[in-house]
Design an enzyme around this catalytic site. Structure first.
Site, PDB file in Angstrom:
ATOM      1  N   TYR A  19       0.847  -1.195   0.000  1.00 41.47           N
ATOM      2  CA  TYR A  19       0.000   0.000   0.000  1.00 41.47           C
ATOM      3  C   TYR A  19       0.884   1.247   0.000  1.00 41.47           C
ATOM      4  CZ  TYR A  19      -3.598  -3.141   1.967  1.00 41.47           C
ATOM      5  OH  TYR A  19      -4.479  -4.162   2.192  1.00 41.47           O
TER       6      TYR A  19
ATOM      7  N   HIS B 278      -6.366   1.771  -1.432  1.00 40.73           N
ATOM      8  CA  HIS B 278      -6.336   0.336  -1.738  1.00 40.73           C
ATOM      9  C   HIS B 278      -4.898  -0.080  -2.039  1.00 40.73           C
ATOM     10  CE1 HIS B 278     -10.675  -0.385  -2.014  1.00 40.73           C
ATOM     11  NE2 HIS B 278     -10.769   0.844  -2.502  1.00 40.73           N
TER      12      HIS B 278
ATOM     13  N   LYS C  26      -4.996  -4.673  -8.979  1.00 42.73           N
ATOM     14  CA  LYS C  26      -3.630  -4.549  -8.490  1.00 42.73           C
ATOM     15  C   LYS C  26      -2.675  -4.867  -9.639  1.00 42.73           C
ATOM     16  CE  LYS C  26      -5.286  -6.086  -4.091  1.00 42.73           C
ATOM     17  NZ  LYS C  26      -5.995  -4.785  -4.045  1.00 42.73           N
TER      18      LYS C  26
END
Lengths: 256, 256
Positions: free
Chosen positions: A148, A156, A196
């Site tokens: 993070y 997020h 991600k």
């Protein structure tokens, strides 16, 4: 992929309260109280004050443990977290169940004995923490860690992280990830579906034996991100410059 | 997980038109026309009639190829598909670019030379096809195949399939999947997010050398499904019997 802040004002909050300062506060708080953790299985248990809970939470180390004891508060640190506080930040000591002190080299040997991949995982963990990324376990997404930009309450996680051996060692280890295309496709698709980027930390041991923490200085690190290349996004758009084609496996620097 | 039919009436349509009958029609159609495919790289190209296109589409073998030739229609078969038609259904012959015939053992050797994992992939492919599953490439989901109960127009694929070595061979192969927990977690999570069950076809070569297709008879097959176990679903419900706890890695038979 841009950072996904969790609401208006989150980015500004993160900017005025940088993670490096929070880690510094944690280091001072633990040092001043001569904090000592208790080695227990795959974790280190730490008795904490209310102030320390706050700074451990803010810096995202460990997790609180619910116990029957009313006036005692405990935090559970993973082995990478405990060793980072002991060895890199030098603000935590550790004892075993007989109250005997456990030195950083002893903690290292213990961690390697219960988790043979510890040197590689720790090198990746400390590499990202040193760059002020917040690093948490990634098993939920089938990776070693997630990273993070700031506290998970504000943003997020941006990277799903795998720590893999590279160089001469590579062929000697049969248990790594991303050795077949199906695994790469699977991992990249999963990372994409949870917004991600897959970050692979390749670690070259350069022949250093992992028998003591001193080997860490000899290890070198390469960062690679792996993404799906979408040909649709590379088409010539109206009034837009023609984007440069990018290779399917793009190697980019993932530093802050 | 129950089959996910693509609309009302799809299940009934599938019931009156079983895949075994469609495969039988394909076998007859290709046999009667003495079909001959052309070996080309990782695939076999087949010149087809309009009737054959229909039955190839219905049985989900290969995919149509768009060419500049107006009156000629071509289908591209993967190596597993071509070898299944040649060797198991015995309804296709293959020739090379010099118009020379390629016997099934020659096709086998060629396939193994361009794709060393062919024997394992083919054993899994033929095992599922023989049970009348429709088997298609699975790279989109990071697996070797996906398996459908009937035609993909009627039903979503139920299984994401990995073909892996098992038994004595296992340790000698360093490139397989599902050797570390992070890979298992990643694969199971991805399969869950696309509503498929992970089906692992473990193949034991029992010491048979893959130098000829005869080895296939000596290979044995184990089917395992791997699913996430959700403790929420195992809680005691009101007025419901207490469900039996299930192991996290459940081994179930995946036959039709």
């Amino acid at each position: 992929m841009a950072p996904r802040w969790k609401g208006r004002g989150c980015e500004a909050k993160a900017l005025v309260d940088p993670m490096s300062m929070i880690i510094h506060q944690l280091q001072r708080s633990l040092s001043e109280s001569n904090s000592c953790g208790l080695l227990s299985g795959h974790s280190v248990l730490l008795e904490v004050t209310a102030e320390q809970i706050q700074v451990l939470n803010r810096s995202c180390f460990g997790r609180p443990v619910i116990t029957a004891e009313k006036n005692t508060l405990w935090f559970q640190l993973g082995l990478e977290e405990a060793f980072y506080l002991c060895h890199s930040l030098n603000c935590l000591t550790v004892k075993d169940s007989n109250d005997g002190p456990v030195s950083p080299p002893e903690l290292w040997n213990y961690a390697v004995s219960v988790k043979p991949e510890f040197p590689i995982l720790y090198k990746a963990y400390s590499h990202l923490r040193a760059k002020n990324w917040v690093v948490r376990p990634g098993s939920q997404y089938g990776v070693d860690f997630v990273a993070y930009r700031h506290h998970p309450a504000l943003v997020h996680s941006e990277y799903a992280v795998l720590a893999l051996l590279h160089g001469d060692d590579e062929s000697s280890e049969s248990n790594g990830r991303l050795r077949v295309w199906s695994d790469i496709l699977c991992t990249v698709r999963l990372c994409g579906s949870v917004a991600k980027t897959l970050l692979v930390i390749y670690i070259n041991r350069n022949g250093h034996d992992p028998s003591s923490p001193g080997c860490l200085d000899g290890y070198t690190v390469q960062e690679r991100t792996i993404r799906r290349w979408n040909p649709e996004q590379c088409r010539e758009g109206e009034g837009q410059p023609l984007p440069q084609p990018r290779p399917q496996l793009s190697a980019e620097n993932a530093s802050t």
